[in-house]
Write a protein that holds these residues in place. Structure first.
Motif, PDB file in Angstrom:
ATOM      1  N   ARG A  52       0.625  -1.247   0.150  1.00 49.59           N
ATOM      2  CA  ARG A  52       0.116   0.170  -0.062  1.00 49.59           C
ATOM      3  C   ARG A  52       0.768   1.369   0.097  1.00 49.59           C
ATOM      4  N   MET A  53       2.062   1.168   0.696  1.00 52.34           N
ATOM      5  CA  MET A  53       2.594   2.571   0.763  1.00 52.34           C
ATOM      6  C   MET A  53       3.838   2.930  -0.157  1.00 52.34           C
ATOM      7  N   LEU A  54       4.444   1.866  -0.789  1.00 56.19           N
ATOM      8  CA  LEU A  54       5.373   1.877  -1.708  1.00 56.19           C
ATOM      9  C   LEU A  54       4.892   2.199  -3.066  1.00 56.19           C
ATOM     10  N   ASP A  55       5.357   3.550  -3.677  1.00 58.93           N
ATOM     11  CA  ASP A  55       4.783   3.662  -5.031  1.00 58.93           C
ATOM     12  C   ASP A  55       5.738   3.173  -6.038  1.00 58.93           C
ATOM     13  N   ASP A  56       6.979   3.292  -5.843  1.00 58.04           N
ATOM     14  CA  ASP A  56       7.961   2.773  -6.826  1.00 58.04           C
ATOM     15  C   ASP A  56       8.326   1.182  -6.530  1.00 58.04           C
ATOM     16  N   GLU A  57       9.220   0.507  -7.527  1.00 54.29           N
ATOM     17  CA  GLU A  57       9.767  -0.674  -7.371  1.00 54.29           C
ATOM     18  C   GLU A  57      10.669  -0.536  -6.399  1.00 54.29           C
ATOM     19  N   THR A  58      10.793  -1.234  -5.393  1.00 55.12           N
ATOM     20  CA  THR A  58      12.040  -0.984  -4.478  1.00 55.12           C
ATOM     21  C   THR A  58      12.887  -2.175  -4.228  1.00 55.12           C
ATOM     22  N   SER A  59      14.070  -2.023  -4.035  1.00 56.57           N
ATOM     23  CA  SER A  59      15.031  -3.217  -3.843  1.00 56.57           C
ATOM     24  C   SER A  59      15.229  -3.343  -2.320  1.00 56.57           C
ATOM     25  N   LEU A  60      15.293  -4.596  -1.942  1.00 58.12           N
ATOM     26  CA  LEU A  60      15.520  -4.979  -0.529  1.00 58.12           C
ATOM     27  C   LEU A  60      16.698  -5.758  -0.514  1.00 58.12           C
ATOM     28  N   VAL A  61      17.667  -5.250   0.518  1.00 58.74           N
ATOM     29  CA  VAL A  61      19.108  -5.854   0.398  1.00 58.74           C
ATOM     30  C   VAL A  61      18.992  -6.461   1.765  1.00 58.74           C
ATOM     31  N   LEU A  62      19.283  -7.858   1.875  1.00 55.90           N
ATOM     32  CA  LEU A  62      19.805  -8.587   2.980  1.00 55.90           C
ATOM     33  C   LEU A  62      21.094  -8.899   3.099  1.00 55.90           C
ATOM     34  N   ASP A  63      21.872  -8.084   3.310  1.00 49.71           N
ATOM     35  CA  ASP A  63      23.251  -8.114   3.408  1.00 49.71           C
ATOM     36  C   ASP A  63      23.628  -9.249   4.519  1.00 49.71           C
ATOM     37  N   ASP A  64      24.844 -10.124   4.041  1.00 48.89           N
ATOM     38  CA  ASP A  64      25.154 -11.227   4.676  1.00 48.89           C
ATOM     39  C   ASP A  64      24.041 -12.296   5.081  1.00 48.89           C
ATOM     40  N   TYR A  65      23.222 -12.480   3.945  1.00 46.82           N
ATOM     41  CA  TYR A  65      22.222 -13.576   4.073  1.00 46.82           C
ATOM     42  C   TYR A  65      22.716 -14.816   4.576  1.00 46.82           C
ATOM     43  N   HIS A  66      23.785 -15.169   4.111  1.00 42.96           N
ATOM     44  CA  HIS A  66      24.500 -16.540   4.531  1.00 42.96           C
ATOM     45  C   HIS A  66      24.468 -16.833   5.977  1.00 42.96           C
ATOM     46  N   VAL A  67      24.296 -16.021   7.000  1.00 41.51           N
ATOM     47  CA  VAL A  67      24.131 -16.225   8.261  1.00 41.51           C
ATOM     48  C   VAL A  67      22.837 -17.046   8.751  1.00 41.51           C
ATOM     49  N   VAL A  68      21.865 -16.909   7.693  1.00 39.76           N
ATOM     50  CA  VAL A  68      20.748 -17.587   7.869  1.00 39.76           C
ATOM     51  C   VAL A  68      20.414 -19.076   7.371  1.00 39.76           C
ATOM     52  N   ASP A  69      21.783 -19.530   6.789  1.00 44.43           N
ATOM     53  CA  ASP A  69      21.654 -20.567   5.855  1.00 44.43           C
ATOM     54  C   ASP A  69      20.999 -21.903   6.866  1.00 44.43           C
ATOM     55  N   ASP A  70      21.619 -21.832   8.178  1.00 45.33           N
ATOM     56  CA  ASP A  70      21.196 -23.216   8.882  1.00 45.33           C
ATOM     57  C   ASP A  70      19.942 -22.611  10.076  1.00 45.33           C
ATOM     58  N   GLN A  71      19.253 -21.696   9.514  1.00 48.89           N
ATOM     59  CA  GLN A  71      18.028 -20.936  10.369  1.00 48.89           C
ATOM     60  C   GLN A  71      16.675 -21.372   9.630  1.00 48.89           C
ATOM     61  N   PRO A  72      16.144 -22.453   9.719  1.00 46.56           N
ATOM     62  CA  PRO A  72      15.094 -22.687   8.820  1.00 46.56           C
ATOM     63  C   PRO A  72      13.893 -21.824   9.224  1.00 46.56           C
ATOM     64  N   GLU A  73      13.598 -21.373  10.352  1.00 49.41           N
ATOM     65  CA  GLU A  73      12.485 -20.026  10.587  1.00 49.41           C
ATOM     66  C   GLU A  73      12.942 -19.073   9.924  1.00 49.41           C
ATOM     67  N   ILE A  74      13.772 -18.537  10.057  1.00 47.62           N
ATOM     68  CA  ILE A  74      14.041 -17.402   9.211  1.00 47.62           C
ATOM     69  C   ILE A  74      14.043 -17.477   7.619  1.00 47.62           C
ATOM     70  N   GLY A  75      14.583 -18.537   7.163  1.00 47.24           N
ATOM     71  CA  GLY A  75      14.564 -19.107   5.901  1.00 47.24           C
ATOM     72  C   GLY A  75      13.263 -19.005   5.164  1.00 47.24           C
ATOM     73  N   ALA A  76      12.204 -19.891   6.061  1.00 51.18           N
ATOM     74  CA  ALA A  76      10.911 -19.793   5.610  1.00 51.18           C
ATOM     75  C   ALA A  76      10.121 -18.525   5.656  1.00 51.18           C
ATOM     76  N   LEU A  77      10.719 -17.467   6.514  1.00 51.13           N
ATOM     77  CA  LEU A  77      10.043 -16.108   6.524  1.00 51.13           C
ATOM     78  C   LEU A  77      10.550 -15.383   5.149  1.00 51.13           C
ATOM     79  N   ILE A  78      11.797 -15.436   4.901  1.00 46.18           N
ATOM     80  CA  ILE A  78      12.234 -14.903   3.763  1.00 46.18           C
ATOM     81  C   ILE A  78      11.756 -15.544   2.406  1.00 46.18           C
TER      82      ILE A  78
END
Length: 157
Positions: free
Chosen positions: A126-152
């Motif tokens: 609802r709030m973003l008018d433009d296409e927006t990039s989401l950067v999840l820097d250092d994503y590798h830290v969640v490789d072994d976190q299934p709950e976070i991986g499922a949310l992403i």
């Protein structure tokens, strides 16, 4: 506000570029082209400049960018969602209000986390008018976190 003592605000800002940052036009073009895809992964070994290249793109790419440097503590879905909601406020100041409220009321359990994420997604839609990039820097830290991986996974679907 709930979670303000949990959120580390420096994780919500791209790293500062050195004053004498060497521009890399080919890499800038590749990153600009990646914006055309729903998901892009930037992968290289430690020290190759991934975060710096993405920070340069965030500063000069011309697209709105939401930044979240993931790190220690991201294994907790509550911490992850609070950071993500606050990161989104850089572009949409009211985004995540319902998310934070839901997390405050029901801070445990997969269903509560999913509802909180869905509320954030609805806010952004609802709030973003433009296409927006989401950067999840250092994503590798969640490789072994299934709950976070499922949310992403839910976030990018």
């Amino acid at each position: 506000m709930f979670g303000d003592d949990i959120v580390v605000y420096t994780r919500l800002m791209p790293p500062r570029l050195p004053r004498r940052w060497l521009r890399r036009p080919r890499l800038d073009r590749l990153l600009a082209n990646a914006v055309e895809y729903p998901v892009a992964l930037v992968s290289a070994s430690a020290g190759y400049g991934k975060s710096s290249a993405l920070a340069s793109f965030a500063a000069r790419g011309g697209w709105p960018v939401i930044w979240y440097s993931m790190g220690e503590g991201v294994a907790d879905p509550l911490v992850f969602l609070l950071h993500l909601a606050h990161a989104c406020r850089a572009l949409a100041p009211r985004a995540g209000e319902r998310t934070v409220s839901l997390l405050e009321q029901h801070s445990q359990g997969t269903q509560a986390w999913t509802q909180a994420l869905d509320a954030l997604i609805n806010d952004l839609t609802r709030m973003l008018d433009d296409e927006t990039s989401l950067v999840l820097d250092d994503y590798h830290v969640v490789d072994d976190q299934p709950e976070i991986g499922a949310l992403i996974g839910r976030l990018i679907m």
